[in-house]
Design an enzyme around this catalytic site. Sequence first.
Site, PDB file in Angstrom:
ATOM      1  N   ASP A 226      18.213 -12.680   3.119  1.00 13.80           N
ATOM      2  CA  ASP A 226      16.816 -12.990   3.394  1.00 13.80           C
ATOM      3  C   ASP A 226      16.559 -12.699   4.869  1.00 13.80           C
ATOM      4  O   ASP A 226      17.004 -13.444   5.743  1.00 13.80           O
ATOM      5  CB  ASP A 226      16.539 -14.463   3.072  1.00 13.80           C
ATOM      6  CG  ASP A 226      15.072 -14.840   3.235  1.00 13.80           C
ATOM      7  OD1 ASP A 226      14.323 -14.066   3.867  1.00 13.80           O
ATOM      8  OD2 ASP A 226      14.673 -15.910   2.742  1.00 13.80           O
TER       9      ASP A 226
ATOM     10  N   TYR B 166      -2.364 -10.104   5.702  1.00 16.83           N
ATOM     11  CA  TYR B 166      -1.336  -9.112   5.375  1.00 16.83           C
ATOM     12  C   TYR B 166      -1.372  -7.954   6.360  1.00 16.83           C
ATOM     13  O   TYR B 166      -0.351  -7.576   6.960  1.00 16.83           O
ATOM     14  CB  TYR B 166      -1.528  -8.599   3.944  1.00 16.83           C
ATOM     15  CG  TYR B 166      -0.832  -7.283   3.680  1.00 16.83           C
ATOM     16  CD1 TYR B 166       0.555  -7.188   3.762  1.00 16.83           C
ATOM     17  CD2 TYR B 166      -1.564  -6.130   3.370  1.00 16.83           C
ATOM     18  CE1 TYR B 166       1.202  -5.981   3.546  1.00 16.83           C
ATOM     19  CE2 TYR B 166      -0.926  -4.921   3.146  1.00 16.83           C
ATOM     20  CZ  TYR B 166       0.462  -4.845   3.228  1.00 16.83           C
ATOM     21  OH  TYR B 166       1.095  -3.646   3.013  1.00 16.83           O
TER      22      TYR B 166
ATOM     23  N   ALA C  73       8.824  -6.515   2.352  1.00 15.40           N
ATOM     24  CA  ALA C  73       7.659  -7.167   2.965  1.00 15.40           C
ATOM     25  C   ALA C  73       6.943  -8.001   1.919  1.00 15.40           C
ATOM     26  O   ALA C  73       7.090  -7.780   0.717  1.00 15.40           O
ATOM     27  CB  ALA C  73       6.689  -6.133   3.539  1.00 15.40           C
ATOM     28  N   GLU C  74       6.158  -8.934   2.399  1.00 12.44           N
ATOM     29  CA  GLU C  74       5.132  -9.552   1.557  1.00 12.44           C
ATOM     30  C   GLU C  74       3.917  -8.632   1.625  1.00 12.44           C
ATOM     31  O   GLU C  74       3.494  -8.210   2.705  1.00 12.44           O
ATOM     32  CB  GLU C  74       4.768 -10.938   2.082  1.00 12.44           C
ATOM     33  CG  GLU C  74       5.880 -11.970   1.947  1.00 12.44           C
ATOM     34  CD  GLU C  74       6.027 -12.489   0.524  1.00 12.44           C
ATOM     35  OE1 GLU C  74       5.185 -12.146  -0.339  1.00 12.44           O
ATOM     36  OE2 GLU C  74       6.980 -13.234   0.272  1.00 12.44           O
TER      37      GLU C  74
ATOM     38  N   ASP D 239      -1.893   1.587   5.323  1.00 11.21           N
ATOM     39  CA  ASP D 239      -3.203   2.009   5.819  1.00 11.21           C
ATOM     40  C   ASP D 239      -4.044   0.844   6.308  1.00 11.21           C
ATOM     41  O   ASP D 239      -4.955   1.014   7.122  1.00 11.21           O
ATOM     42  CB  ASP D 239      -3.959   2.771   4.727  1.00 11.21           C
ATOM     43  CG  ASP D 239      -4.099   1.989   3.415  1.00 11.21           C
ATOM     44  OD1 ASP D 239      -3.444   0.939   3.254  1.00 11.21           O
ATOM     45  OD2 ASP D 239      -4.854   2.443   2.536  1.00 11.21           O
ATOM     46  N   GLU D 240      -3.762  -0.359   5.822  1.00  6.77           N
ATOM     47  CA  GLU D 240      -4.626  -1.503   6.123  1.00  6.77           C
ATOM     48  C   GLU D 240      -4.569  -1.953   7.580  1.00  6.77           C
ATOM     49  O   GLU D 240      -5.422  -2.725   8.022  1.00  6.77           O
ATOM     50  CB  GLU D 240      -4.301  -2.669   5.191  1.00  6.77           C
ATOM     51  CG  GLU D 240      -4.602  -2.355   3.730  1.00  6.77           C
ATOM     52  CD  GLU D 240      -4.658  -3.592   2.844  1.00  6.77           C
ATOM     53  OE1 GLU D 240      -5.077  -4.659   3.349  1.00  6.77           O
ATOM     54  OE2 GLU D 240      -4.286  -3.494   1.670  1.00  6.77           O
TER      55      GLU D 240
ATOM     56  N   ARG E 132     -14.608 -13.570   0.094  1.00  9.21           N
ATOM     57  CA  ARG E 132     -13.268 -13.528   0.688  1.00  9.21           C
ATOM     58  C   ARG E 132     -13.216 -12.306   1.604  1.00  9.21           C
ATOM     59  O   ARG E 132     -12.819 -11.224   1.185  1.00  9.21           O
ATOM     60  CB  ARG E 132     -12.195 -13.464  -0.395  1.00  9.21           C
ATOM     61  CG  ARG E 132     -12.271 -14.615  -1.375  1.00  9.21           C
ATOM     62  CD  ARG E 132     -11.054 -14.679  -2.279  1.00  9.21           C
ATOM     63  NE  ARG E 132      -9.909 -15.216  -1.563  1.00  9.21           N
ATOM     64  CZ  ARG E 132      -8.713 -15.416  -2.119  1.00  9.21           C
ATOM     65  NH1 ARG E 132      -8.516 -15.114  -3.383  1.00  9.21           N
ATOM     66  NH2 ARG E 132      -7.717 -15.919  -1.418  1.00  9.21           N
TER      67      ARG E 132
END
Length: 352
Positions: free
Chosen positions: A65, A160, A89-90, A133-134, A306
């Site tokens: 982990d 994220y 990743a999350e 890309d985010e 959201r």
Amino acid sequence: MTKRTILITGAAGFVGHHMVEHILKNTDFNIIGIDSLSYSGSLDRLRDIQIDPFHHPRFTHMGYDFRQPAGPNLIRELASVTHVLHMGAESHVDRSIADPMSFVMANVVGTTNMLELARGLPQMELFIYFSTDEVFGPVPLDPAYPGHQETAVHSPKNPYAATKSSGEQMVTAFANTYGIPCIITRQMNIFGERQHPEKFIPKVIRSVLSGAVVPIHATPDKTQAGMRHYIHARNVADAHMFLLEKRPWIGNACGHVESYHIVGEREVDNLQLALMIERFVRDLAPASGLKVAGLCYEMVDFHSSRPGHDLRYALDGRKMKALGWQPPKNFEESLKKTVQWSLENPGWLSNP
């Protein structure tokens, strides 16, 4: 290509196991896969592609982990590693909005721990950070509006994206401070076989089969669905192997971190995508003996309620194209094969 040993984080995850399969089929590299086997990681993915995680001549699984620092004994076990491909990743925006701290731990602290681990590897040649890309934030809902180039300024709009951007900054800092050779790759929406069922494409397939309503992110007036470039996971793996062979960053100054955008060849809005999936399911389901209820969807203004949900991301893929890479499999062919595989293996539509 010289034989190498690649350490892949998240090797039992969706994109990670496709990377493992592609490398084993197309190179003679050895792979060490590490995975904490959280909700999104499953060794069944590896078994499903005939890779025994514990008895394979070129693949070794290690449970670790990376939210915890690597101890000296683990680093000694990894002494043969030449490349680190940090994919673990999350990655689910909804989860990051509900629980941002878990994303900080995995994507910021975890990336820092992996960089610290890499510092201790005696044969370390390259650290590859798998990003998104985010990090740049959204672009207008106009297909003519160009995508972000590799040097664009980051402007993440959800937890994220912010944690992936932070991970990129740690990669750059470690390269500059400690001289670790690093590159960053950014991808767009990835799909393929054995994807986690919470993702959009498996969710739409289930909707077409069951008649359950699937929400589709849209503008506030609910007339225009969000848009994405979609790319199959094996195309993403192919792009990484292309980069490892070409090594276009060679000759750059020590501490400089080059980045590369891996982009699919076609952009679609999510309603178009859902309708394409419905068409494929209707054509293919009878051969699997499955009944089709039909697509039920609702255009939803998620962004107003959201704000972490963005309607369009876009990357400029001209840099990779200029180097000579293009996706070996086209979008529609890849999507149809993914739908067909999912119908033939329905357990993966409900189990991670």
